[in-house]
Scaffold this motif. Structure first.
Motif, mmCIF file in Angstrom:
data_model
loop_
_atom_site.group_PDB
_atom_site.id
_atom_site.type_symbol
_atom_site.label_atom_id
_atom_site.label_comp_id
_atom_site.label_asym_id
_atom_site.label_seq_id
_atom_site.Cartn_x
_atom_site.Cartn_y
_atom_site.Cartn_z
ATOM 1 N N ALA A 1 0.847 -1.197 0.000
ATOM 2 C CA ALA A 1 0.000 0.000 0.000
ATOM 3 C C ALA A 1 0.876 1.238 0.000
ATOM 4 N N LEU A 2 0.472 2.227 -0.798
ATOM 5 C CA LEU A 2 1.061 3.574 -0.798
ATOM 6 C C LEU A 2 -0.087 4.561 -0.702
ATOM 7 N N LEU A 3 0.076 5.578 0.132
ATOM 8 C CA LEU A 3 -1.003 6.544 0.324
ATOM 9 C C LEU A 3 -0.419 7.919 0.580
ATOM 10 N N LEU A 4 -1.070 8.929 0.027
ATOM 11 C CA LEU A 4 -0.604 10.311 0.169
ATOM 12 C C LEU A 4 -1.746 11.199 0.646
ATOM 13 N N VAL A 5 -1.471 11.944 1.709
ATOM 14 C CA VAL A 5 -2.384 12.971 2.223
ATOM 15 C C VAL A 5 -1.692 14.315 2.103
ATOM 16 N N GLN A 6 -2.357 15.264 1.444
ATOM 17 C CA GLN A 6 -1.800 16.599 1.260
ATOM 18 C C GLN A 6 -2.808 17.629 1.760
ATOM 19 N N ASP A 7 -2.360 18.519 2.662
ATOM 20 C CA ASP A 7 -3.251 19.543 3.219
ATOM 21 C C ASP A 7 -4.510 18.923 3.834
ATOM 22 N N GLY A 8 -4.346 17.764 4.478
ATOM 23 C CA GLY A 8 -5.465 17.110 5.147
ATOM 24 C C GLY A 8 -6.396 16.342 4.238
ATOM 25 N N VAL A 9 -6.063 16.252 2.952
ATOM 26 C CA VAL A 9 -6.931 15.597 1.964
ATOM 27 C C VAL A 9 -6.255 14.342 1.431
ATOM 28 N N LEU A 10 -6.996 13.243 1.361
ATOM 29 C CA LEU A 10 -6.494 12.017 0.740
ATOM 30 C C LEU A 10 -6.512 12.212 -0.766
ATOM 31 N N VAL A 11 -5.310 12.345 -1.358
ATOM 32 C CA VAL A 11 -5.245 12.692 -2.781
ATOM 33 C C VAL A 11 -4.815 11.528 -3.666
ATOM 34 N N ALA A 12 -4.263 10.452 -3.084
ATOM 35 C CA ALA A 12 -3.873 9.302 -3.899
ATOM 36 C C ALA A 12 -3.631 8.109 -2.998
ATOM 37 N N GLU A 13 -3.962 6.923 -3.487
ATOM 38 C CA GLU A 13 -3.686 5.682 -2.767
ATOM 39 C C GLU A 13 -3.589 4.553 -3.777
ATOM 40 N N SER A 14 -2.635 3.664 -3.562
ATOM 41 C CA SER A 14 -2.408 2.572 -4.497
ATOM 42 C C SER A 14 -2.186 1.284 -3.715
ATOM 43 N N TYR A 15 -2.755 0.179 -4.221
ATOM 44 C CA TYR A 15 -2.714 -1.078 -3.485
ATOM 45 C C TYR A 15 -2.291 -2.224 -4.387
ATOM 46 N N ALA A 16 -1.535 -3.166 -3.814
ATOM 47 C CA ALA A 16 -1.149 -4.371 -4.538
ATOM 48 C C ALA A 16 -2.337 -5.313 -4.650
ATOM 49 N N ASP A 17 -2.205 -6.312 -5.504
ATOM 50 C CA ASP A 17 -3.271 -7.309 -5.669
ATOM 51 C C ASP A 17 -3.569 -7.974 -4.327
ATOM 52 N N GLY A 18 -4.853 -8.118 -4.038
ATOM 53 C CA GLY A 18 -5.267 -8.774 -2.808
ATOM 54 C C GLY A 18 -5.330 -7.870 -1.601
ATOM 55 N N ILE A 19 -4.956 -6.606 -1.758
ATOM 56 C CA ILE A 19 -4.991 -5.626 -0.669
ATOM 57 C C ILE A 19 -6.025 -4.562 -1.033
ATOM 58 N N SER A 20 -6.863 -4.198 -0.070
ATOM 59 C CA SER A 20 -7.878 -3.178 -0.332
ATOM 60 C C SER A 20 -7.727 -2.021 0.647
ATOM 61 N N THR A 21 -8.600 -1.048 0.508
ATOM 62 C CA THR A 21 -8.583 0.107 1.412
ATOM 63 C C THR A 21 -8.914 -0.301 2.841
ATOM 64 N N ASP A 22 -9.522 -1.473 3.032
ATOM 65 C CA ASP A 22 -9.924 -1.925 4.368
ATOM 66 C C ASP A 22 -8.983 -2.960 4.971
ATOM 67 N N THR A 23 -7.960 -3.397 4.235
ATOM 68 C CA THR A 23 -7.108 -4.481 4.717
ATOM 69 C C THR A 23 -6.199 -4.013 5.852
ATOM 70 N N PRO A 24 -6.333 -4.595 7.045
ATOM 71 C CA PRO A 24 -5.402 -4.252 8.129
ATOM 72 C C PRO A 24 -4.044 -4.913 7.867
ATOM 73 N N LEU A 25 -2.988 -4.106 7.878
ATOM 74 C CA LEU A 25 -1.646 -4.592 7.613
ATOM 75 C C LEU A 25 -0.751 -4.343 8.822
ATOM 76 N N LEU A 26 0.149 -5.278 9.062
ATOM 77 C CA LEU A 26 1.009 -5.216 10.234
ATOM 78 C C LEU A 26 1.988 -4.054 10.129
ATOM 79 N N GLY A 27 2.023 -3.218 11.165
ATOM 80 C CA GLY A 27 2.944 -2.083 11.187
ATOM 81 C C GLY A 27 4.229 -2.363 11.912
ATOM 82 N N TRP A 28 4.338 -3.537 12.568
ATOM 83 C CA TRP A 28 5.495 -3.836 13.411
ATOM 84 C C TRP A 28 5.788 -2.650 14.344
ATOM 85 N N SER A 29 6.986 -2.086 14.271
ATOM 86 C CA SER A 29 7.378 -1.072 15.267
ATOM 87 C C SER A 29 6.685 0.271 15.099
ATOM 88 N N MET A 30 5.872 0.443 14.076
ATOM 89 C CA MET A 30 5.054 1.651 14.032
ATOM 90 C C MET A 30 4.067 1.666 15.197
#
Length: 463
Positions: A166-195
């Motif tokens: 997943a790649l996602l960009l927020v600019q000035d508080g607005v979601l302006v772009a997001e891109s996902y690999a196959d099998g991943i959606s906007t709702d898929t919880p992904l492990l952040g590890w140390s985040m």
């Protein structure tokens, strides 16, 4: 019975000989570490496969590939999925069976010791809200040019086997772009590890804002009141300068691997760590330190799993509209703040936006501005000042961590190259989630995206 026993002993002897030959060169550990290596492999296998399956919705094959990226030995794991019980068990060549179980809303926890308290936790669902992001889940302001830029980088990453999901960009508080690999959606919880470390710190910031942090005097824990650890402060824990001698290496038998994969209480490992440095003087990155923060938070909230879960959901998830986030507990019922949080890219971005907005969320101050300022300020250690309150800083050291990126940028960073960048000067939040076994060009890729964002006519017009 005798025949079966002889067969078992003979098979074990054959296995031992094979492992003696294979372990150093192929499997990545010495035969003298076999017991600890089996414990780590089966604990990691059961835990990550369980969460991968029942939190992220991954296939058994993807789970195995993700595990194998850590060690070739993990390809020898036998993972058994019980979808009815939502439980996964793991053995390594028939040895060391370990299991983990999924609980809705709580994710997966290893079956170590008494976990009955987790079965009694009750959770209210956070319903979706029909509104533009970040209040809701409608992406109404996608910028076509920036969308193409993210799509191109994701495709380029995955052609190079970087496994960006997943790649996602927020600019000035607005979601302006997001891109996902196959099998991943906007709702898929992904492990952040140390985040998860950054989120744990933010929970403490929320406690402080609510006036529920209590007395900040030392000692922080009763177990430390009669030795040098009585001088450890909350700030030194937050800044990874506690002075505790905690082994963060990820090798069989280390403090870190025992904490994550083999114990009933993750925080207990660090709680028992002896002092090594004067608190506040020496930076030493320690996942155990974060789990001490999680333990401290739990004690302030009443020291029950239900009270911790209620606080997290009502004071963090619900106000931010984070309905695709799961923060997992250890078997004792305390959040594994160092490592085990799964969230969608949009939810990770919400956390970044809260920090970018200096703790204010749509007119409500969730975290004190002063706390947010402290969180992104260098520490006073002699060896690594470019670390704030569980956030990595671009500035503060002898050179910028990422020379291509704004000096005031700071980051949530996690294993397998998970990144949330907060850049106040450019009013940007950027998210990258994936599973890179090697290095990821965070600086170059984020700089490329940032250049596209600041050059975009649509974005410039909105400022």
């Amino acid at each position: 019975m005798k025949k079966i026993l002889l067969f078992t002993l003979g098979s074990f002897a054959t296995l031992a000989i094979a492992l003696t030959l294979l372990a150093p060169s192929l499997l990545g550990f010495s035969i003298s570490q076999l017991g600890a290596a089996v414990d780590v492999a089966t604990g990691m296998g059961a835990k990550l496969a369980c969460s991968g399956r029942y939190v992220s919705g991954f296939s058994p094959q993807r789970n195995l590939e993700d595990l194998a990226s850590y060690s070739p030995a993990n390809r020898l794991l036998e993972l058994s999925y019980n979808d009815e019980r939502q439980q996964v068990s793991a053995t390594l060549l028939g040895l060391g069976e370990t299991s983990a179980r999924y609980r809705p809303g709580l994710g997966c926890t290893l079956d170590i010791g008494d976990t009955s308290d987790l079965d009694r936790i009750r959770i209210d669902k956070i319903e979706p809200y029909s509104a533009p992001w970040p209040s809701g889940d409608q992406a109404t302001d996608i910028n076509p040019r920036l969308q193409r830029a993210l799509d191109d980088i994701l495709a380029r990453d995955n052609a190079a086997n970087r496994q960006t999901r997943a790649l996602l960009l927020v600019q000035d508080g607005v979601l302006v772009a997001e891109s996902y690999a196959d099998g991943i959606s906007t709702d898929t919880p992904l492990l952040g590890w140390s985040m998860g470390k950054s989120l744990t710190a933010m929970m403490l910031g929320r406690l402080e804002q609510l006036g529920r942090a209590g007395n900040l005097s030392t000692p922080l824990f009763q177990q430390w009141q009669h030795d040098e650890r009585a001088a450890i402060t909350l700030d030194s824990l937050l800044q990874m300068s506690s002075g505790l001698d905690f082994d963060e290496t990820y090798a069989p038998g280390s403090d870190a691997t025992r904490m994550l994969f083999n114990t009933h209480s993750a925080s207990e490992v660090a709680l028992l760590s002896p002092p090594r440095h004067t608190p506040g003087e020496h930076f030493s990155y320690s996942s155990g330190t974060t789990n001490l923060l999680a333990r401290w938070i739990a004690e302030r909230l009443g020291n029950t799993p239900q009270s911790s879960v209620d606080f997290f959901r009502e004071e963090m998830l619900r106000p931010l509209g984070m309905r695709n986030t799961v923060f997992e507990l250890d078997p004792s019922g305390i959040f594994v703040g160092s490592s085990y949080i799964y969230a969608s890219a949009r939810d990770w971005a919400r956390l970044g936006l809260l920090m970018l907005e200096r703790g204010n969320w749509q007119g409500k101050q969730l975290i004190n501005e002063d706390w947010v300022e402290r969180a992104q300020s260098p520490n006073d250690s002699s060896n690594e000042p470019a670390y704030g309150y569980q956030f990595w800083l671009n500035r503060g050291g002898d050179a910028l961590r990422f020379p291509e990126l704004p000096a005031d940028a700071y980051f949530m960073l996690g294993n397998r190259e998970q990144v949330v960048m907060i850049s106040p000067s450019t009013k940007t939040v950027m998210v990258r989630l994936g599973w890179s076994a090697g290095e990821y060009p965070t600086g170059a890729n984020f700089a490329e995206i940032l250049a596209s964002a600041t050059a975009s006519p649509e974005v410039s017009a909105a400022r």
